[in-house]
Design a protein around this motif. Structure first.
Motif, PDB file in Angstrom:
ATOM      1  N   CYS A 178       0.814  -1.336   0.018  1.00  0.00           N
ATOM      2  CA  CYS A 178       0.015  -0.081  -0.004  1.00  0.00           C
ATOM      3  C   CYS A 178       0.961   1.438  -0.150  1.00  0.00           C
ATOM      4  CB  CYS A 178      -0.827   0.062   1.180  1.00  0.00           C
ATOM      5  SG  CYS A 178      -2.373  -1.258   1.127  1.00  0.00           S
ATOM      6  N   VAL A 179       1.969   1.118   0.850  1.00  0.00           N
ATOM      7  CA  VAL A 179       2.813   2.149   0.933  1.00  0.00           C
ATOM      8  C   VAL A 179       3.373   2.499  -0.551  1.00  0.00           C
ATOM      9  CG1 VAL A 179       4.984   3.273   1.789  1.00  0.00           C
ATOM     10  CG2 VAL A 179       3.256   2.380   3.443  1.00  0.00           C
ATOM     11  N   LEU A 180       3.871   1.446  -1.232  1.00  0.00           N
ATOM     12  CA  LEU A 180       4.587   1.394  -2.321  1.00  0.00           C
ATOM     13  C   LEU A 180       3.446   1.958  -3.614  1.00  0.00           C
ATOM     14  CD1 LEU A 180       6.659  -1.919  -2.522  1.00  0.00           C
ATOM     15  CD2 LEU A 180       7.513   0.432  -2.393  1.00  0.00           C
ATOM     16  N   ALA A 181       2.279   1.752  -3.291  1.00  0.00           N
ATOM     17  CA  ALA A 181       1.306   2.166  -4.360  1.00  0.00           C
ATOM     18  C   ALA A 181       0.848   3.526  -4.245  1.00  0.00           C
ATOM     19  CB  ALA A 181      -0.089   1.415  -3.989  1.00  0.00           C
ATOM     20  N   ILE A 182       0.933   4.045  -2.972  1.00  0.00           N
ATOM     21  CA  ILE A 182       0.866   5.302  -2.758  1.00  0.00           C
ATOM     22  C   ILE A 182       1.966   6.316  -3.503  1.00  0.00           C
ATOM     23  CG2 ILE A 182       0.707   7.243  -0.909  1.00  0.00           C
ATOM     24  CD1 ILE A 182      -0.776   5.373   0.817  1.00  0.00           C
ATOM     25  N   ALA A 183       3.003   5.782  -3.255  1.00  0.00           N
ATOM     26  CA  ALA A 183       4.367   6.667  -3.567  1.00  0.00           C
ATOM     27  C   ALA A 183       4.100   6.328  -5.468  1.00  0.00           C
ATOM     28  CB  ALA A 183       5.554   5.696  -3.373  1.00  0.00           C
ATOM     29  N   PHE A 184       3.803   5.566  -5.889  1.00  0.00           N
ATOM     30  CA  PHE A 184       3.489   5.073  -7.355  1.00  0.00           C
ATOM     31  C   PHE A 184       2.601   6.271  -7.771  1.00  0.00           C
ATOM     32  CE2 PHE A 184       1.343   3.284 -10.994  1.00  0.00           C
ATOM     33  CZ  PHE A 184       2.416   3.289 -12.013  1.00  0.00           C
ATOM     34  N   PHE A 185       1.321   6.422  -6.948  1.00  0.00           N
ATOM     35  CA  PHE A 185       0.281   7.300  -7.436  1.00  0.00           C
ATOM     36  C   PHE A 185       0.678   8.735  -7.301  1.00  0.00           C
ATOM     37  CE2 PHE A 185      -3.872   5.385  -7.894  1.00  0.00           C
ATOM     38  CZ  PHE A 185      -3.635   4.247  -8.216  1.00  0.00           C
ATOM     39  N   ILE A 186       1.625   9.046  -6.197  1.00  0.00           N
ATOM     40  CA  ILE A 186       2.115  10.376  -6.096  1.00  0.00           C
ATOM     41  C   ILE A 186       2.891  10.856  -7.538  1.00  0.00           C
ATOM     42  CG2 ILE A 186       3.866  11.918  -4.956  1.00  0.00           C
ATOM     43  CD1 ILE A 186       2.839  10.205  -2.455  1.00  0.00           C
ATOM     44  N   PHE A 187       3.547   9.980  -8.008  1.00  0.00           N
ATOM     45  CA  PHE A 187       4.499  10.449  -8.925  1.00  0.00           C
ATOM     46  C   PHE A 187       3.735  10.166 -10.563  1.00  0.00           C
ATOM     47  CE2 PHE A 187       7.826   9.526  -6.003  1.00  0.00           C
ATOM     48  CZ  PHE A 187       8.594  10.502  -6.185  1.00  0.00           C
ATOM     49  N   PHE A 188       2.699   9.318 -10.533  1.00  0.00           N
ATOM     50  CA  PHE A 188       2.153   9.202 -12.000  1.00  0.00           C
ATOM     51  C   PHE A 188       0.796   9.351 -12.239  1.00  0.00           C
ATOM     52  CE2 PHE A 188       5.863   6.359 -11.290  1.00  0.00           C
ATOM     53  CZ  PHE A 188       6.645   6.831 -12.541  1.00  0.00           C
ATOM     54  N   ALA A 189      -0.177   9.378 -11.141  1.00  0.00           N
ATOM     55  CA  ALA A 189      -1.424   9.473 -11.190  1.00  0.00           C
ATOM     56  C   ALA A 189      -1.964  10.658 -10.814  1.00  0.00           C
ATOM     57  CB  ALA A 189      -2.129   8.438 -10.173  1.00  0.00           C
ATOM     58  N   PRO A 190      -3.317  11.219 -11.361  1.00  0.00           N
ATOM     59  CA  PRO A 190      -3.704  12.441 -11.105  1.00  0.00           C
ATOM     60  C   PRO A 190      -4.135  12.439  -9.444  1.00  0.00           C
ATOM     61  CG  PRO A 190      -5.197  11.097 -12.170  1.00  0.00           C
ATOM     62  CD  PRO A 190      -4.030  10.145 -12.282  1.00  0.00           C
ATOM     63  N   GLN A 191      -4.343  13.634  -8.897  1.00  0.00           N
ATOM     64  CA  GLN A 191      -4.595  13.935  -7.350  1.00  0.00           C
ATOM     65  C   GLN A 191      -5.950  13.134  -7.044  1.00  0.00           C
ATOM     66  OE1 GLN A 191      -5.244  17.802  -6.168  1.00  0.00           O
ATOM     67  NE2 GLN A 191      -3.765  17.589  -4.306  1.00  0.00           N
ATOM     68  N   SER A 192      -6.839  13.211  -8.010  1.00  0.00           N
ATOM     69  CA  SER A 192      -8.211  12.644  -7.758  1.00  0.00           C
ATOM     70  C   SER A 192      -7.854  11.117  -7.620  1.00  0.00           C
ATOM     71  CB  SER A 192      -9.224  12.735  -8.859  1.00  0.00           C
ATOM     72  OG  SER A 192      -8.764  12.251 -10.065  1.00  0.00           O
ATOM     73  N   ALA A 193      -6.991  10.193  -8.130  1.00  0.00           N
ATOM     74  CA  ALA A 193      -6.991   8.929  -8.178  1.00  0.00           C
ATOM     75  C   ALA A 193      -6.020   8.601  -6.828  1.00  0.00           C
ATOM     76  CB  ALA A 193      -6.240   8.429  -9.381  1.00  0.00           C
ATOM     77  N   LEU A 194      -5.107   9.545  -6.426  1.00  0.00           N
ATOM     78  CA  LEU A 194      -4.354   9.271  -5.313  1.00  0.00           C
ATOM     79  C   LEU A 194      -5.235   9.562  -3.819  1.00  0.00           C
ATOM     80  CD1 LEU A 194      -1.777   9.302  -3.397  1.00  0.00           C
ATOM     81  CD2 LEU A 194      -1.638  11.697  -3.783  1.00  0.00           C
ATOM     82  N   ILE A 195      -6.172  10.381  -4.098  1.00  0.00           N
ATOM     83  CA  ILE A 195      -7.174  10.582  -2.811  1.00  0.00           C
ATOM     84  C   ILE A 195      -8.016   9.388  -2.878  1.00  0.00           C
ATOM     85  CG2 ILE A 195      -9.089  11.957  -2.115  1.00  0.00           C
ATOM     86  CD1 ILE A 195      -8.031  14.253  -3.506  1.00  0.00           C
ATOM     87  N   THR A 196      -8.388   8.935  -3.971  1.00  0.00           N
ATOM     88  CA  THR A 196      -9.474   7.633  -3.900  1.00  0.00           C
ATOM     89  C   THR A 196      -8.738   6.534  -3.512  1.00  0.00           C
ATOM     90  OG1 THR A 196     -10.662   8.623  -5.914  1.00  0.00           O
ATOM     91  CG2 THR A 196     -10.732   6.220  -5.429  1.00  0.00           C
ATOM     92  N   LEU A 197      -7.349   6.178  -3.805  1.00  0.00           N
ATOM     93  CA  LEU A 197      -6.318   5.320  -3.443  1.00  0.00           C
ATOM     94  C   LEU A 197      -6.464   5.289  -1.704  1.00  0.00           C
ATOM     95  CD1 LEU A 197      -4.393   2.817  -3.775  1.00  0.00           C
ATOM     96  CD2 LEU A 197      -2.740   4.671  -4.038  1.00  0.00           C
ATOM     97  N   ILE A 198      -5.960   6.485  -1.340  1.00  0.00           N
ATOM     98  CA  ILE A 198      -5.676   6.591   0.145  1.00  0.00           C
ATOM     99  C   ILE A 198      -7.131   6.100   0.873  1.00  0.00           C
ATOM    100  CG2 ILE A 198      -5.466   8.164   1.973  1.00  0.00           C
ATOM    101  CD1 ILE A 198      -3.455   9.589   0.046  1.00  0.00           C
ATOM    102  N   LEU A 199      -8.479   6.844   0.425  1.00  0.00           N
ATOM    103  CA  LEU A 199      -9.389   6.285   1.143  1.00  0.00           C
ATOM    104  C   LEU A 199      -9.713   4.901   1.125  1.00  0.00           C
ATOM    105  CD1 LEU A 199     -11.821   9.460  -0.197  1.00  0.00           C
ATOM    106  CD2 LEU A 199     -10.500   9.159   2.196  1.00  0.00           C
ATOM    107  N   ALA A 200      -9.674   4.367  -0.167  1.00  0.00           N
ATOM    108  CA  ALA A 200      -9.650   2.867  -0.386  1.00  0.00           C
ATOM    109  C   ALA A 200      -9.154   2.093   0.678  1.00  0.00           C
ATOM    110  CB  ALA A 200      -9.674   2.358  -1.764  1.00  0.00           C
ATOM    111  N   ILE A 201      -7.914   2.525   0.864  1.00  0.00           N
ATOM    112  CA  ILE A 201      -6.920   1.554   1.619  1.00  0.00           C
ATOM    113  C   ILE A 201      -7.461   2.005   3.058  1.00  0.00           C
ATOM    114  CG2 ILE A 201      -4.742   1.839   2.862  1.00  0.00           C
ATOM    115  CD1 ILE A 201      -3.344   2.321  -0.098  1.00  0.00           C
ATOM    116  N   ILE A 202      -8.083   3.120   3.494  1.00  0.00           N
ATOM    117  CA  ILE A 202      -8.101   3.154   4.786  1.00  0.00           C
ATOM    118  C   ILE A 202      -9.542   2.214   5.120  1.00  0.00           C
ATOM    119  CG2 ILE A 202      -9.357   4.587   6.525  1.00  0.00           C
ATOM    120  CD1 ILE A 202      -7.601   7.006   5.005  1.00  0.00           C
ATOM    121  N   ALA A 203     -10.298   2.244   4.148  1.00  0.00           N
ATOM    122  CA  ALA A 203     -11.789   1.512   4.075  1.00  0.00           C
ATOM    123  C   ALA A 203     -11.446   0.244   4.467  1.00  0.00           C
ATOM    124  CB  ALA A 203     -12.786   1.803   2.908  1.00  0.00           C
ATOM    125  N   SER A 204     -10.396  -0.444   3.353  1.00  0.00           N
ATOM    126  CA  SER A 204     -10.072  -1.640   3.550  1.00  0.00           C
ATOM    127  C   SER A 204      -9.366  -2.179   4.925  1.00  0.00           C
ATOM    128  CB  SER A 204      -9.153  -2.110   2.316  1.00  0.00           C
ATOM    129  OG  SER A 204      -9.707  -1.804   0.932  1.00  0.00           O
TER     130      SER A 204
END
Length: 310
Positions: A272-298
Motif C-alpha cells: 500500500c505504501v508503494l502504491a501511494i508512492a507510485f500514485f504520487i508520481f504518476f496518477a492524477p490527484q483525484s486517483a491518489l485521494i481515492t487510493l488513500i480512502l480505499a486503503i483506509i476503508a479496506s
C-alpha cells in the motif's frame, strides 16, 4: 486474481458470531442490485437534470428530464428486475439471492430484456445521452455476467454496486468514487455469508467498474451520443485503479493467509505504501485521494472482520 478462483474459502466463517452475520446480511440486503440502484440512480438523475453550477444565478434544474429519467431508471433498472427475482425465487422455493448458480439464467435474461426496453424508450424519448448509454451498458454487462455465470458464480452484488459507481465517477470524479468505498465492505459481506468465494466477490466489482466506463465511452462514439463535461477516460481508469487496488490486495492476501502464508499484514501495508508512492508520481490527484480512502476503508473492514479476514 482469477487464478485464485478455485481456492475454496467458503467455510472459513463457521465460527463467526451471530452479530457479524446479521450485519453482513443487512449489508447484502441493502446492496442487492435492484435496491442499491434506486438511490444511486436517483443521484445520477439529479446530476443529469442540473444545468449550470448550483447556487449560482445561471443554474437551472430540468424537472421534466429528471422525472422522465428517474421513472425510466426506476422501472427498468429496479422494479422489473426485482419483481422477476422475487417471482423466480418464490417459484423455485429458494433464497432471495437465488444462490444456486444454475438458477440465475432466467432472472438475468429477463434483466437484459428489461434494460434493453429501458434503453429503447430512453432513446425514443430523447432523454439524457448519458442515461441512454448507461442503460445500454447495464444490458450488455448483464448479458456478459449471464454468460460468465454459466461457468462461474461471479458476484452480481458487487457488479450491481460498482456499475452505478462507475457512472458517478464519470460524472463527479473522486466524489463519485466515495460510494465505491462500500466495495470492500460488500466483499466482506458476501464472503462472510458464504455466498461467494473471495475471487468471485472481487471480480464482480472490478468487472462492473472497468466494463461500465470503457463501454460508456465506446457507446458515446458508436451511437453518436456525446456527453460533455465528463471526467476524462484516463482519469476515470486511474480513479478505478485507486478504488480497487486495496480490496484486491486484501482479498488475495486473505486467501494466502488462509493457506498458511505468513506476514500477510506486513506485505499489505508495504504494498500500500508503494502504491501511494507510485500514485504520487504518476496518477492524477483525484486517483491518489481515492487510493488513500480505499486503503483506509479496506483496513477498517479487515479489522472488523477479525482474524478470519486479514
Amino acid at each position: 486474481m482469477f487464478g485464485l478462483k478455485d481456492i475454496n474459502t467458503e467455510n472459513r466463517y463457521d465460527e463467526t458470531d451471530e452479530k457479524k452475520l446479521k450485519i453482513a446480511d443487512t449489508i447484502s440486503i441493502f446492496t442487492n442490485p435492484p435496491i442499491i440502484t434506486i438511490p444511486l440512480f436517483l443521484i445520477i438523475c439529479i446530476i443529469l437534470a442540473c444545468d449550470g453550477t448550483p447556487f449560482t444565478s445561471g443554474f437551472k434544474f430540468n424537472w421534466t428530464q429528471f422525472i422522465i429519467t428517474e421513472l425510466i431508471s426506476l422501472i427498468f433498472a429496479s422494479i422489473l428486475p426485482m419483481a422477476i427475482i422475487l417471482h423466480w425465487a418464490r417459484k423455485l422455493d429458494t433464497d432471495k439471492d437465488i444462490s444456486n448458480r444454475e438458477d440465475r439464467f432466467v432472472p438475468l435474461i429477463v434483466g437484459v430484456v428489461s434494460y434493453l426496453i429501458g434503453f429503447i424508450i430512453a432513446w425514443i424519448l430523447g432523454v439524457s445521452n448519458f442515461l441512454i448509454v448507461l442503460i445500454l451498458c447495464y444490458a450488455v454487462n448483464t448479458f456478459i455476467v449471464m454468460l460468465i455465470t454459466t461457468k462461474w458464480k461471479i458476484s452480481i452484488h458487487t457488479t450491481g454496486l460498482t456499475g452505478p459507481v462507475a457512472a458517478l465517477i464519470m460524472l463527479l470524479g473522486p466524489i463519485g468514487a466515495l460510494v465505491g468505498l462500500l466495495y470492500p465492505l460488500l466483499i466482506w459481506s458476501r464472503f462472510t455469508l458464504k455466498k461467494h468465494t473471495m475471487a468471485q466477490a472481487i471480480a464482480g466489482g472490478v468487472f462492473g467498474l472497468v466494463m461500465t466506463v470503457l463501454e460508456a465511452y465506446l457507446y458515446m462514439d458508436l451511437l453518436n451520443k456525446p456527453v460533455y463535461n465528463l471526467v476524462p477516460l484516463g482519469e476515470c481508469l486511474w480513479i478505478i485503479l485507486g478504488l480497487i487496488f486495496a480490496p484486491i490486495l486484501l482479498g488475495i492476501l486473505t486467501i494466502l493467509n488462509d493457506n498458511g502464508k505468513s506476514n500477510t499484514k506486513a506485505i499489505f501495508y508495504l504494498l500500500c505504501v508503494l502504491a501511494i508512492a507510485f500514485f504520487i508520481f504518476f496518477a492524477p490527484q483525484s486517483a491518489l485521494i481515492t487510493l488513500i480512502l480505499a486503503i483506509i476503508a479496506s483496513i477498517l473492514v479487515s479489522y472488523f472482520g477479525g482474524e478470519n479476514f486479514s
